[in-house]
Design an enzyme around this catalytic site. Sequence first.
Site, PDB file in Angstrom:
ATOM      1  N   GLY A 234      24.410   1.515  -6.844  1.00  9.46           N
ATOM      2  CA  GLY A 234      23.833   1.290  -8.004  1.00  9.46           C
ATOM      3  C   GLY A 234      23.700  -0.406  -8.111  1.00  9.46           C
ATOM      4  N   SER A 235      23.580  -0.750  -9.426  1.00 10.01           N
ATOM      5  CA  SER A 235      23.284  -2.015  -9.776  1.00 10.01           C
ATOM      6  C   SER A 235      24.289  -3.102  -9.305  1.00 10.01           C
ATOM      7  CB  SER A 235      22.677  -2.299 -10.997  1.00 10.01           C
ATOM      8  OG  SER A 235      23.710  -2.035 -12.069  1.00 10.01           O
ATOM      9  N   GLY A 239      28.677  -2.696  -9.871  1.00 10.30           N
ATOM     10  CA  GLY A 239      29.539  -2.799  -9.252  1.00 10.30           C
ATOM     11  C   GLY A 239      30.770  -3.876  -9.874  1.00 10.30           C
ATOM     12  N   GLU A 256      27.690  -0.355  -2.730  1.00 17.33           N
ATOM     13  CA  GLU A 256      26.331  -0.588  -2.211  1.00 17.33           C
ATOM     14  C   GLU A 256      25.330  -0.871  -3.386  1.00 17.33           C
ATOM     15  OE1 GLU A 256      22.478   0.146  -1.211  1.00 17.33           O
ATOM     16  OE2 GLU A 256      22.991   2.168  -0.642  1.00 17.33           O
ATOM     17  N   CYS A 290      16.732   0.150  -2.699  1.00 19.32           N
ATOM     18  CA  CYS A 290      17.538  -1.086  -2.677  1.00 19.32           C
ATOM     19  C   CYS A 290      16.985  -1.825  -1.300  1.00 19.32           C
ATOM     20  CB  CYS A 290      18.958  -0.831  -2.587  1.00 19.32           C
ATOM     21  SG  CYS A 290      19.285   0.242  -1.080  1.00 19.32           S
TER      22      CYS A 290
END
Length: 502
Positions: A234-235, A239, A256, A290
């Site tokens: 995700g963003s 994270g 990630e 991404c």
Amino acid sequence: MTTLHDMATAALAACGATTEFTRGDLLSRTPLTGENLLAVDASTQEETEAAIAHAAKAFRRWREVPAPARGAVVKRWGELLREHKRDLATLVQIEAGKSMSEAEGEVQEMIDICDFAVGQSRMLYGKTMPSERPGHRLMETWHPVGVVGVISAFNFPVAVYSWNTAIALVCGNTVVWKPSEMCVLSALGAHGLLRRAVLDCDQDPEIHQLVLGAAERGEQLVDDPRVALVSATGSTRMGREVAPRVAARFGRYLLELGGNNAGIVTPSARLDLALRGIVFAAAGTAGQRCTTMRRLIVHESVAEELIGTIVEAYRSLTIGDPRDESVLVGPLINEAAMTAMQDALRQAEAEGGEILIGGERVLVDANEQSFYVEPAVVRMPAQSEVVRTETFAPILYVLTYTDFEEALEMHNAVPQGLSSAIFTQDQAEAELFLSAGGSDCGIANVNIGTSGAEIGGAFGGEKDTGGGRESGSDAWKAYMRRATNTVNYGGELPLAQGVKFL
Ligand code: UN1
């Protein structure tokens, strides 16, 4: 005409997923038209708690199943995914808005990782080292960590989850999956197929748990000490919350996060190759990977020619509902994504950027509830803030450079570090780009774009991308714990380092 609702229900049923919901408190929406399709059941806090408990219990038996037999379950999953490729891809198209070619490509990534994981199930190798003591053997063995919590994002609703799940399972872990709440139907489909695979192999279906709902459900996985590893996609903002919370309980995390990927085009580049690589990486998937290329760093001597051909190619992109097979660019996921794109474009202009093409909203069927946009190319001055930020939409910022050193510096001058590319026919430039002083990303490509990685390599990135590695190579080690074993088969008890005692 078949409605989207009917298509979704038929695809779910074909995947062996439930289509009966009792509470209906989680609406599945399609970005294709903006309509709500099905009202599914969100998992409650208690149900999530139970899912973790069941996964923890199932782990005790699953870890004893020989790894190749665990691989057989994943092999069966891969077979079912082959058989139901179109069904699952239909759900991905409906929820993530991809073209059918890209949606099927996503399911193909699942099939590929299943094949890879099956092989891996016979290759969980540990090393043997020479011991310094006579009559001793020194070696390492690898064991599963326990329950793996997988938190996945909307843009690859099933592929990235499957990288984690296929590997985690063959390693002997059980899995609790919390998918994006925007892609619950794809999740139900993938879960349905895996459940069938587990049952076909006479194994325990409790090894895989699906938890649907908003962020709080993911937070439960983050904070629960029974979840040994949290793998989250995700963003960067997400994270930053996940990492310290998992670390505080000495859990493991595998992240990630964002990407702000660039491509460098040098004077010797084959511009025809560069053009295709750039346009797919920048405008494909409506800029919602991404790995999307968001920055183009091009040598001033070829800039005008390349930019001209990019703008021309953008003019020919078909934008619209991807159920029409000629469409290459589908919708953004929601209104917030469109607003973020508009805000970034206004900021780019305020910082001296010039929009060369695109950026406008496209109304499809006069529908205000779906959010289609023209992919944008924006020429930027060397110094600007907006290019340092990841906006999850199709904006390609173009920057020019004079010296190769300067290009490398511009390339690395962002907080994120996922993917990168160089287009060049100059071997020295290519090697420099791949060297320690070159690209600082987890993925560095030569003469291909930044997106579309194969599953055989480790996938992930540095800096604000979070440092995790998933998918191929030796990423399996993240899902296992290592034990170092020293075995004394001699008749004496010599101490290491020559220490004498007693
Ligand atoms: C992602 O966008 O989170 O390399 C994953 C790629 C795909 C995976 C993207 N194989 O573009």
